[in-house]
Every structure is written in C-alpha cells, then in structure tokens.
Design a protein around this motif. Structure first.
Motif, PDB file in Angstrom:
ATOM      1  N   VAL A 288       0.851  -1.190   0.000  1.00  0.00           N
ATOM      2  CA  VAL A 288       0.000   0.000   0.000  1.00  0.00           C
ATOM      3  C   VAL A 288       0.888   1.242   0.000  1.00  0.00           C
ATOM      4  O   VAL A 288       1.816   1.359   0.813  1.00  0.00           O
ATOM      5  N   VAL A 289       0.597   2.172  -0.917  1.00  0.00           N
ATOM      6  CA  VAL A 289       1.415   3.366  -1.100  1.00  0.00           C
ATOM      7  C   VAL A 289       0.490   4.574  -1.268  1.00  0.00           C
ATOM      8  O   VAL A 289      -0.534   4.487  -1.965  1.00  0.00           O
ATOM      9  N   ARG A 290       0.852   5.686  -0.636  1.00  0.00           N
ATOM     10  CA  ARG A 290       0.138   6.940  -0.891  1.00  0.00           C
ATOM     11  C   ARG A 290       0.899   7.705  -1.961  1.00  0.00           C
ATOM     12  O   ARG A 290       2.111   7.913  -1.850  1.00  0.00           O
ATOM     13  N   LEU A 291       0.186   8.108  -3.003  1.00  0.00           N
ATOM     14  CA  LEU A 291       0.781   8.786  -4.145  1.00  0.00           C
ATOM     15  C   LEU A 291       0.301  10.221  -4.220  1.00  0.00           C
ATOM     16  O   LEU A 291      -0.886  10.503  -4.007  1.00  0.00           O
ATOM     17  N   THR A 292       1.205  11.126  -4.533  1.00  0.00           N
ATOM     18  CA  THR A 292       0.825  12.474  -4.938  1.00  0.00           C
ATOM     19  C   THR A 292       1.002  12.555  -6.453  1.00  0.00           C
ATOM     20  O   THR A 292       2.055  12.180  -6.984  1.00  0.00           O
ATOM     21  N   LEU A 293      -0.044  12.997  -7.140  1.00  0.00           N
ATOM     22  CA  LEU A 293      -0.038  13.024  -8.594  1.00  0.00           C
ATOM     23  C   LEU A 293       0.386  14.387  -9.123  1.00  0.00           C
ATOM     24  O   LEU A 293       0.384  15.383  -8.393  1.00  0.00           O
ATOM     25  N   ASP A 294       0.716  14.408 -10.391  1.00  0.00           N
ATOM     26  CA  ASP A 294       1.206  15.657 -10.977  1.00  0.00           C
ATOM     27  C   ASP A 294       0.109  16.708 -11.133  1.00  0.00           C
ATOM     28  O   ASP A 294       0.390  17.865 -11.456  1.00  0.00           O
ATOM     29  N   ASP A 295      -1.151  16.337 -10.886  1.00  0.00           N
ATOM     30  CA  ASP A 295      -2.223  17.333 -10.903  1.00  0.00           C
ATOM     31  C   ASP A 295      -2.606  17.781  -9.495  1.00  0.00           C
ATOM     32  O   ASP A 295      -3.602  18.480  -9.296  1.00  0.00           O
ATOM     33  N   GLY A 296      -1.812  17.347  -8.475  1.00  0.00           N
ATOM     34  CA  GLY A 296      -2.023  17.783  -7.105  1.00  0.00           C
ATOM     35  C   GLY A 296      -2.858  16.858  -6.250  1.00  0.00           C
ATOM     36  O   GLY A 296      -2.926  17.018  -5.034  1.00  0.00           O
ATOM     37  N   ARG A 297      -3.520  15.882  -6.859  1.00  0.00           N
ATOM     38  CA  ARG A 297      -4.335  14.956  -6.083  1.00  0.00           C
ATOM     39  C   ARG A 297      -3.473  13.950  -5.330  1.00  0.00           C
ATOM     40  O   ARG A 297      -2.387  13.588  -5.784  1.00  0.00           O
ATOM     41  N   ASP A 298      -3.976  13.499  -4.179  1.00  0.00           N
ATOM     42  CA  ASP A 298      -3.395  12.379  -3.454  1.00  0.00           C
ATOM     43  C   ASP A 298      -4.331  11.184  -3.582  1.00  0.00           C
ATOM     44  O   ASP A 298      -5.558  11.332  -3.463  1.00  0.00           O
ATOM     45  N   VAL A 299      -3.761  10.010  -3.822  1.00  0.00           N
ATOM     46  CA  VAL A 299      -4.537   8.781  -3.898  1.00  0.00           C
ATOM     47  C   VAL A 299      -3.766   7.689  -3.183  1.00  0.00           C
ATOM     48  O   VAL A 299      -2.560   7.819  -2.930  1.00  0.00           O
ATOM     49  N   VAL A 300      -4.460   6.635  -2.840  1.00  0.00           N
ATOM     50  CA  VAL A 300      -3.823   5.450  -2.268  1.00  0.00           C
ATOM     51  C   VAL A 300      -3.846   4.347  -3.314  1.00  0.00           C
ATOM     52  O   VAL A 300      -4.890   4.090  -3.941  1.00  0.00           O
ATOM     53  N   ALA A 301      -2.699   3.709  -3.513  1.00  0.00           N
ATOM     54  CA  ALA A 301      -2.579   2.593  -4.447  1.00  0.00           C
ATOM     55  C   ALA A 301      -2.283   1.325  -3.656  1.00  0.00           C
ATOM     56  O   ALA A 301      -1.374   1.304  -2.821  1.00  0.00           O
ATOM     57  N   LYS A 302      -3.057   0.300  -3.916  1.00  0.00           N
ATOM     58  CA  LYS A 302      -2.865  -0.987  -3.254  1.00  0.00           C
ATOM     59  C   LYS A 302      -2.623  -2.040  -4.321  1.00  0.00           C
ATOM     60  O   LYS A 302      -3.387  -2.144  -5.288  1.00  0.00           O
ATOM     61  N   THR A 303      -1.562  -2.810  -4.151  1.00  0.00           N
ATOM     62  CA  THR A 303      -1.168  -3.802  -5.141  1.00  0.00           C
ATOM     63  C   THR A 303      -1.318  -5.199  -4.558  1.00  0.00           C
ATOM     64  O   THR A 303      -0.886  -5.462  -3.435  1.00  0.00           O
ATOM     65  N   GLY A 304      -1.928  -6.092  -5.307  1.00  0.00           N
ATOM     66  CA  GLY A 304      -2.080  -7.461  -4.836  1.00  0.00           C
ATOM     67  C   GLY A 304      -2.940  -8.264  -5.778  1.00  0.00           C
ATOM     68  O   GLY A 304      -3.580  -7.727  -6.688  1.00  0.00           O
ATOM     69  N   PRO A 305      -3.018  -9.576  -5.550  1.00  0.00           N
ATOM     70  CA  PRO A 305      -3.712 -10.456  -6.484  1.00  0.00           C
ATOM     71  C   PRO A 305      -5.227 -10.373  -6.420  1.00  0.00           C
ATOM     72  O   PRO A 305      -5.907 -10.857  -7.327  1.00  0.00           O
ATOM     73  N   MET A 306      -5.777  -9.756  -5.353  1.00  0.00           N
ATOM     74  CA  MET A 306      -7.232  -9.750  -5.192  1.00  0.00           C
ATOM     75  C   MET A 306      -7.797  -8.343  -5.048  1.00  0.00           C
ATOM     76  O   MET A 306      -8.876  -8.155  -4.483  1.00  0.00           O
ATOM     77  N   VAL A 307      -7.093  -7.361  -5.590  1.00  0.00           N
ATOM     78  CA  VAL A 307      -7.555  -5.986  -5.381  1.00  0.00           C
ATOM     79  C   VAL A 307      -8.869  -5.692  -6.098  1.00  0.00           C
ATOM     80  O   VAL A 307      -9.664  -4.866  -5.637  1.00  0.00           O
ATOM     81  N   ALA A 308      -9.127  -6.360  -7.209  1.00  0.00           N
ATOM     82  CA  ALA A 308     -10.412  -6.136  -7.883  1.00  0.00           C
ATOM     83  C   ALA A 308     -11.562  -6.622  -7.010  1.00  0.00           C
ATOM     84  O   ALA A 308     -12.622  -5.986  -6.954  1.00  0.00           O
TER      85      ALA A 308
END
Length: 268
Positions: A30-50
């Motif tokens: 799990v990672v918190r990302l700041t995007l180039d348009d100023g938004r912050d989002v959380v990205a979660k990576t794994g086999p069952m994220v859908a």
C-alpha cells in the motif's frame, strides 16, 4: 513504466510524482501517491484488489464510511486518500451507528459471489442453506488438515454441534469480514472508516466478535450499535475461533492457546 505509474495513467490520467509507503497486510503493498495534478490517492497492489474494490463499493453503497474506489488497473487498486486524524469524542458512538447501518444491509443468503484469502489462507464463500452449515463448512472445517490432531479433533467436534449453538437463519447482514482494530482508520472529522474488507453475508455478531479480538470499542459504541440477543457470549467464542485459526495458519503454534481458549469458552 512501472505498474503504479501505468495504473494512474489509465485510471486517473495523471502521473505520480511522490510515493509514501503505508501499512499493508499479507496480501498487498500500500502506497500513498501524490499526482502531478495535485491529487493524493492510495494505491494498493495485490492479487485480489479487484475483489476488494467490489467489497469497498458494497460497503459504501450500504451507507458505511469507506474509501471511495477510483478504479482498478491490473493488480493495482486506486482509491481515495483519507487523511488520518485523532478520533473525536463521539467517534465510537458514531461508528456503532455506522456498523449497524452496514449490518442492516442484507443479502439473499449466506456467503459472497467470490472467494477471498488472507495471505496463504483461502477463504471460501460459497453459499450454504443455513447459517450453522456455512460457519462449519466455510469457516471451521477447512482448517482441519492444517492443525495438530488434538486441536483438529476439538474444532471438528464443535463444527458438528453448531446447529445447537448458532441461529439457523439470522439476517444475512453485510459483514466487513475482518473487523479488527487495525482495519479502522480514523479519517476526516475523526470518524472511523472501514478499510481492508473481506466481505460476505452472515450473522452480524461475526464482526462484533472480531472487533473484540485484539481490543475493544471505545465509549458509546455498544449503546449506539444496539443490544444483542441472549447467548451472545457463547456465540462470540464460536465466531472468534475462526480468526484464531487464521492466525494459527499464518503465524504458527504461538496462537494454539488462543484457539484452545475459544474452544473451551464454546464448550468444545
């Protein structure tokens, strides 16, 4: 282009410019990302994220506080970034009402359209005709081949007695499914939000048992959630046995005593 960058480009039409690791579980990074348009989002990576995305959407659709899902690309789930805050003075009472709202959303039967997993531990969710059969067949008996003989025998004896211990047909409430304290995030306004679900439909007392496994809710929760039917103490032991067995599978013999304790409390 790495997976997170590609997912942000596909779902949000933006690129991450900074990354900060967050606490995760056995399934995911799990990672918190700041995007180039100023938004912050959380990205979660794994086999069952859908599958997790569908669970989060189900909880939000039921009126419970949960992060908004932005989308899924491959093995990456992108969702709302909630700024953590200290719980407010009425946070537990508010959460009691929120959890009651979640549980008031009921399904047609017990289970979930998809199976799930906690790390290496498969969580089958196929439907069953009655609740004791679901709890025995989907939550207790699958562990037998992974337990020492004596512990397995006690679990099997309890599973055979569930028709006498559990209600046959409680309302099939929408459950979070893994509601320990670590899966409550005090977010905006100091209100608790539900994260890392393992949803299915079942007896609402399952979530309450998990919520008391490694701690207990704060002031106001119990009154706000509402009273439980008589005999809840014994049922709580039966329901608490399942996460104890998950911990035995994931972390080993150090959790045998916890499982044995719940079996004794359940008179098995």
């Amino acid at each position: 282009m790495d997976a997170l960058t590609a997912a942000c480009a596909e779902v949000l039409k933006a690129r991450p410019v900074s990354r900060r690791p967050l606490h995760g579980g056995d399934l995911s990074e799990v990672v918190r990302l700041t995007l180039d348009d100023g938004r912050d989002v959380v990205a979660k990576t794994g086999p069952m994220v859908a599958r997790e995305a569908r669970m989060l959407a189900a909880m939000a659709g039921a009126g419970a506080p949960a992060p908004r899902v932005w989308g899924v690309a491959g093995d990456v789930l992108l969702m709302e970034a909630l700024d953590e805050a200290a719980p407010g003075p009425s946070a537990w009472a508010t959460f009691g009402r929120d959890l009651a709202t979640l549980h008031a959303s009921t399904g047609a039967g017990y289970g979930w359209p998809e199976d799930y997993a906690f790390g290496a531990v498969d969580i089958p969710n196929a439907p069953a005709d009655d609740w004791p059969s679901f709890w025995a067949g989907r939550r207790l008996l699958p562990f037998l081949t992974h337990l020492p003989r004596g512990l397995a025998a006690r679990v099997e004896r309890l599973a055979m007695r569930l028709a006498d211990l559990l209600p046959e047909a409680p309302p099939p409430a929408l459950l979070h499914g893994d509601l320990w304290m670590g899966n409550l995030l005090a977010g905006p306004g100091g209100r608790f939000h539900l994260i890392d679900p393992a949803c299915y439909h079942g007896d609402a007392e399952v979530d309450l048992a998990m919520l008391h496994l490694f701690g207990r809710p704060g002031p106001g929760f119990t009154q706000a959630y509402g009273p439980l039917a008589p005999g809840w103490e014994l049922r709580r032991a039966v329901y608490s046995l399942f996460p104890a067995l998950v911990h035995v599978r994931l972390f080993g013999a150090g959790y045998h005593a916890m499982a044995e304790g719940f079996l004794t409390a359940a008179r098995a």
